[in-house]
Design a protein around this motif. Structure first.
Motif, PDB file in Angstrom:
ATOM      1  N   ILE A   1     -22.502  87.426  53.477  1.00 60.81           N
ATOM      2  CA  ILE A   1     -21.541  87.398  54.565  1.00 60.81           C
ATOM      3  C   ILE A   1     -21.956  86.293  55.530  1.00 60.81           C
ATOM      4  O   ILE A   1     -23.125  86.223  55.922  1.00 60.81           O
ATOM      5  CB  ILE A   1     -21.478  88.741  55.304  1.00 60.81           C
ATOM      6  CG1 ILE A   1     -21.011  89.855  54.366  1.00 60.81           C
ATOM      7  CG2 ILE A   1     -20.530  88.644  56.503  1.00 60.81           C
ATOM      8  CD1 ILE A   1     -20.987  91.215  55.006  1.00 60.81           C
ATOM      9  N   ALA A   2     -21.018  85.430  55.877  1.00 62.95           N
ATOM     10  CA  ALA A   2     -21.304  84.316  56.787  1.00 62.95           C
ATOM     11  C   ALA A   2     -20.325  84.341  57.946  1.00 62.95           C
ATOM     12  O   ALA A   2     -19.129  84.597  57.762  1.00 62.95           O
ATOM     13  CB  ALA A   2     -21.220  82.980  56.053  1.00 62.95           C
ATOM     14  N   LEU A   3     -20.839  84.080  59.144  1.00 61.58           N
ATOM     15  CA  LEU A   3     -20.022  83.948  60.345  1.00 61.58           C
ATOM     16  C   LEU A   3     -20.278  82.568  60.920  1.00 61.58           C
ATOM     17  O   LEU A   3     -21.412  82.226  61.254  1.00 61.58           O
ATOM     18  CB  LEU A   3     -20.379  85.026  61.362  1.00 61.58           C
ATOM     19  CG  LEU A   3     -19.668  84.934  62.729  1.00 61.58           C
ATOM     20  CD1 LEU A   3     -18.167  85.107  62.555  1.00 61.58           C
ATOM     21  CD2 LEU A   3     -20.234  85.976  63.692  1.00 61.58           C
ATOM     22  N   ALA A   4     -19.237  81.745  61.021  1.00 64.94           N
ATOM     23  CA  ALA A   4     -19.397  80.355  61.459  1.00 64.94           C
ATOM     24  C   ALA A   4     -18.472  80.058  62.625  1.00 64.94           C
ATOM     25  O   ALA A   4     -17.343  80.565  62.694  1.00 64.94           O
ATOM     26  CB  ALA A   4     -19.105  79.395  60.307  1.00 64.94           C
TER      27      ALA A   4
ATOM     28  N   VAL B   1     -14.992  83.815  59.101  1.00 61.04           N
ATOM     29  CA  VAL B   1     -15.761  84.870  58.451  1.00 61.04           C
ATOM     30  C   VAL B   1     -15.555  84.722  56.949  1.00 61.04           C
ATOM     31  O   VAL B   1     -14.410  84.612  56.481  1.00 61.04           O
ATOM     32  CB  VAL B   1     -15.315  86.268  58.905  1.00 61.04           C
ATOM     33  CG1 VAL B   1     -16.103  87.343  58.159  1.00 61.04           C
ATOM     34  CG2 VAL B   1     -15.494  86.432  60.409  1.00 61.04           C
ATOM     35  N   ARG B   2     -16.660  84.722  56.203  1.00 56.25           N
ATOM     36  CA  ARG B   2     -16.572  84.536  54.752  1.00 56.25           C
ATOM     37  C   ARG B   2     -17.448  85.562  54.036  1.00 56.25           C
ATOM     38  O   ARG B   2     -18.603  85.777  54.414  1.00 56.25           O
ATOM     39  CB  ARG B   2     -17.026  83.122  54.374  1.00 56.25           C
ATOM     40  CG  ARG B   2     -16.886  82.802  52.886  1.00 56.25           C
ATOM     41  CD  ARG B   2     -17.540  81.471  52.558  1.00 56.25           C
ATOM     42  NE  ARG B   2     -18.985  81.529  52.744  1.00 56.25           N
ATOM     43  CZ  ARG B   2     -19.747  80.475  53.062  1.00 56.25           C
ATOM     44  NH1 ARG B   2     -19.181  79.299  53.263  1.00 56.25           N
ATOM     45  NH2 ARG B   2     -21.053  80.612  53.190  1.00 56.25           N
ATOM     46  N   TYR B   3     -16.881  86.169  53.010  1.00 55.24           N
ATOM     47  CA  TYR B   3     -17.646  87.096  52.156  1.00 55.24           C
ATOM     48  C   TYR B   3     -17.596  86.577  50.723  1.00 55.24           C
ATOM     49  O   TYR B   3     -16.519  86.251  50.205  1.00 55.24           O
ATOM     50  CB  TYR B   3     -17.069  88.502  52.211  1.00 55.24           C
ATOM     51  CG  TYR B   3     -17.671  89.433  51.172  1.00 55.24           C
ATOM     52  CD1 TYR B   3     -18.939  89.975  51.349  1.00 55.24           C
ATOM     53  CD2 TYR B   3     -16.971  89.733  50.006  1.00 55.24           C
ATOM     54  CE1 TYR B   3     -19.496  90.819  50.402  1.00 55.24           C
ATOM     55  CE2 TYR B   3     -17.520  90.571  49.046  1.00 55.24           C
ATOM     56  CZ  TYR B   3     -18.776  91.110  49.247  1.00 55.24           C
ATOM     57  OH  TYR B   3     -19.327  91.925  48.288  1.00 55.24           O
ATOM     58  N   THR B   4     -18.739  86.485  50.083  1.00 52.43           N
ATOM     59  CA  THR B   4     -18.799  86.063  48.684  1.00 52.43           C
ATOM     60  C   THR B   4     -19.674  87.030  47.893  1.00 52.43           C
ATOM     61  O   THR B   4     -20.641  87.589  48.417  1.00 52.43           O
ATOM     62  CB  THR B   4     -19.384  84.643  48.523  1.00 52.43           C
ATOM     63  OG1 THR B   4     -20.688  84.586  49.126  1.00 52.43           O
ATOM     64  CG2 THR B   4     -18.489  83.608  49.170  1.00 52.43           C
ATOM     65  N   THR B   5     -19.326  87.218  46.638  1.00 47.93           N
ATOM     66  CA  THR B   5     -20.145  88.007  45.731  1.00 47.93           C
ATOM     67  C   THR B   5     -20.280  87.244  44.423  1.00 47.93           C
ATOM     68  O   THR B   5     -19.293  86.749  43.867  1.00 47.93           O
ATOM     69  CB  THR B   5     -19.534  89.399  45.490  1.00 47.93           C
ATOM     70  OG1 THR B   5     -20.347  90.118  44.541  1.00 47.93           O
ATOM     71  CG2 THR B   5     -18.105  89.312  44.974  1.00 47.93           C
ATOM     72  N   GLU B   6     -21.510  87.121  43.964  1.00 50.60           N
ATOM     73  CA  GLU B   6     -21.813  86.430  42.713  1.00 50.60           C
ATOM     74  C   GLU B   6     -22.467  87.417  41.766  1.00 50.60           C
ATOM     75  O   GLU B   6     -23.462  88.060  42.090  1.00 50.60           O
ATOM     76  CB  GLU B   6     -22.752  85.247  42.956  1.00 50.60           C
ATOM     77  CG  GLU B   6     -22.169  84.181  43.846  1.00 50.60           C
ATOM     78  CD  GLU B   6     -23.143  83.054  44.095  1.00 50.60           C
ATOM     79  OE1 GLU B   6     -23.447  82.303  43.144  1.00 50.60           O
ATOM     80  OE2 GLU B   6     -23.619  82.926  45.238  1.00 50.60           O
TER      81      GLU B   6
ATOM     82  N   THR C   1     -22.075  76.076  63.986  1.00 49.66           N
ATOM     83  CA  THR C   1     -23.170  77.049  63.980  1.00 49.66           C
ATOM     84  C   THR C   1     -22.804  78.166  63.022  1.00 49.66           C
ATOM     85  O   THR C   1     -21.627  78.534  62.886  1.00 49.66           O
ATOM     86  CB  THR C   1     -23.419  77.615  65.382  1.00 49.66           C
ATOM     87  OG1 THR C   1     -22.208  78.166  65.895  1.00 49.66           O
ATOM     88  CG2 THR C   1     -23.920  76.526  66.321  1.00 49.66           C
ATOM     89  N   GLU C   2     -23.822  78.720  62.364  1.00 44.92           N
ATOM     90  CA  GLU C   2     -23.550  79.716  61.330  1.00 44.92           C
ATOM     91  C   GLU C   2     -24.695  80.712  61.220  1.00 44.92           C
ATOM     92  O   GLU C   2     -25.869  80.340  61.268  1.00 44.92           O
ATOM     93  CB  GLU C   2     -23.326  79.033  59.984  1.00 44.92           C
ATOM     94  CG  GLU C   2     -22.963  79.983  58.857  1.00 44.92           C
ATOM     95  CD  GLU C   2     -22.728  79.234  57.548  1.00 44.92           C
ATOM     96  OE1 GLU C   2     -21.572  79.111  57.125  1.00 44.92           O
ATOM     97  OE2 GLU C   2     -23.735  78.771  56.963  1.00 44.92           O
ATOM     98  N   LEU C   3     -24.349  81.985  61.080  1.00 44.57           N
ATOM     99  CA  LEU C   3     -25.294  83.060  60.800  1.00 44.57           C
ATOM    100  C   LEU C   3     -24.896  83.676  59.475  1.00 44.57           C
ATOM    101  O   LEU C   3     -23.727  84.048  59.279  1.00 44.57           O
ATOM    102  CB  LEU C   3     -25.276  84.114  61.906  1.00 44.57           C
ATOM    103  CG  LEU C   3     -26.226  85.312  61.724  1.00 44.57           C
ATOM    104  CD1 LEU C   3     -27.675  84.846  61.761  1.00 44.57           C
ATOM    105  CD2 LEU C   3     -25.965  86.368  62.779  1.00 44.57           C
ATOM    106  N   MET C   4     -25.858  83.780  58.546  1.00 40.52           N
ATOM    107  CA  MET C   4     -25.521  84.231  57.200  1.00 40.52           C
ATOM    108  C   MET C   4     -26.585  85.164  56.649  1.00 40.52           C
ATOM    109  O   MET C   4     -27.788  84.924  56.791  1.00 40.52           O
ATOM    110  CB  MET C   4     -25.369  83.023  56.262  1.00 40.52           C
ATOM    111  CG  MET C   4     -24.985  83.387  54.838  1.00 40.52           C
ATOM    112  SD  MET C   4     -24.766  81.935  53.772  1.00 40.52           S
ATOM    113  CE  MET C   4     -26.453  81.317  53.689  1.00 40.52           C
ATOM    114  N   ASP C   5     -26.137  86.247  56.041  1.00 39.53           N
ATOM    115  CA  ASP C   5     -27.003  87.088  55.223  1.00 39.53           C
ATOM    116  C   ASP C   5     -27.209  86.338  53.911  1.00 39.53           C
ATOM    117  O   ASP C   5     -26.247  86.029  53.213  1.00 39.53           O
ATOM    118  CB  ASP C   5     -26.314  88.432  54.982  1.00 39.53           C
ATOM    119  CG  ASP C   5     -27.094  89.332  54.030  1.00 39.53           C
ATOM    120  OD1 ASP C   5     -28.144  88.896  53.520  1.00 39.53           O
ATOM    121  OD2 ASP C   5     -26.645  90.464  53.798  1.00 39.53           O
TER     122      ASP C   5
END
Length: 306
Positions: A270-273, A253-258, A286-290
């Motif tokens: 937000i990415a779930l891989a 699970v990864r969260y990034t803010t730019e 496999t990955e689902l990402m906003d």
């Protein structure tokens, strides 16, 4: 390769993925990978392509070693269309001296928690959509690497330092004015008890400064990472958690803010891989990402890495 002390070891080990070298002679070996990607979104932008192919030649003659990376890559963008290119990703010589390693040629930056190559990542996508970090230029013809000299040294069993003096934009295909001299300093340390820390700084003669720092924590099958990239106009953050639930698979699970430049809005993603090794040399991610542009728009991707 980036200089890190066991920071990525848990992530790579969690995937049980093999990136073995093939010996051609006693002094020359070769390695490489092929990454094919299928992506889709709820806007109907489906695409299947060979995203990247890289072949690396490694030379080892004791105190002197070297590496040449050739790369075929694809870049897709709604505004610019699709581009493909074959270029030289890295080409450098190493010489062991003064208890460390002196590197000269074309090489990647030491900054950034995330690995440059897909073979070393636990997600299908990269963390930042418009990264400030060096080596992130997605356009074909731009390797993203620097030309210059670098000295790295393992100070002791738990820490290292790296200093590079490079000339951005001076190599074939790279953008930017030649003569834009940049100094880069990096320091990493194993803090013990599963904690590792890194801090790096980069500044050129145009007074463009960039600071990068991250900390990781490994406990059992879990790995946590937090990163900050602070530039002249924006600050970007990344938070990542990886769980290796078996010897061959992991979930991330990864969260990034730019921070948006000027009047642009901030980009939060937000990415779930999920990653699983189908064989010693075959990885499925496999990955689902906003995608950060719209709360109701998502992207789905599947990559097969050989």
């Amino acid at each position: 390769m980036k200089n890190k002390i066991a920071i990525a070891s848990a992530l790579i080990a969690a995937s049980s993925f093999s990136f073995a070298e093939i010996d051609l002679t006693e002094a020359v070996s070769v390695k490489g990978f092929i990454n094919t990607v299928y992506s889709d979104s709820d806007t109907g932008n489906a695409d299947f392509s060979v995203d990247e192919v890289e072949i690396s030649f490694l030379f080892d003659m004791g105190a002197v070693s070297g590496q040449i990376d050739t790369q075929y890559s694809v870049f897709n963008d709604d505004a610019f269309g699709s581009f493909t290119d074959t270029d030289l990703d890295q080409a450098f010589i190493n010489y062991d001296v003064f208890g460390g390693t002196l590197t000269a040629g074309l090489f990647d930056s030491q900054l950034g928690y995330e690995a440059y190559e897909a073979v070393d990542r636990v997600t299908g996508s990269t963390a930042y959509s418009n990264s400030q970090l060096p080596g992130s230029d997605p356009f074909p013809g731009n390797s993203g690497a620097d030309t210059g000299v670098k000295f790295t040294k393992q100070l002791d069993e738990v820490s290292f330092i790296g200093v590079a003096l490079v000339d951005e934009g001076s190599f074939i295909g790279d953008e930017g004015p030649a003569g834009d001299t940049t100094i880069e300093v990096a320091y990493g340390r194993d803090l013990g008890n599963g904690f590792n820390a890194f801090v790096g700084f980069r500044s050129d003669n145009q007074s463009n400064d960039l600071m990068n720092a991250y900390v990781t924590y490994e406990t059992g099958a879990m790995t946590f990472a937090a990163e900050i990239v602070d530039g002249e106009t924006e600050t970007d953050l990344q938070f990542l958690a990886n769980y290796a639930y078996s010897d061959t698979a992991s979930v991330t699970v990864r969260y990034t803010t730019e921070e948006g430049a000027g009047t642009a809005d901030d980009i939060d993603q937000i990415a779930l891989a999920h990653q699983i090794a189908l064989a010693d040399s075959l990885m499925l991610t496999t990955e689902l990402m906003d995608n950060g542009a719209d709360d109701n728009e998502y992207e789905f991707g599947v990559s097969l890495l050989f």
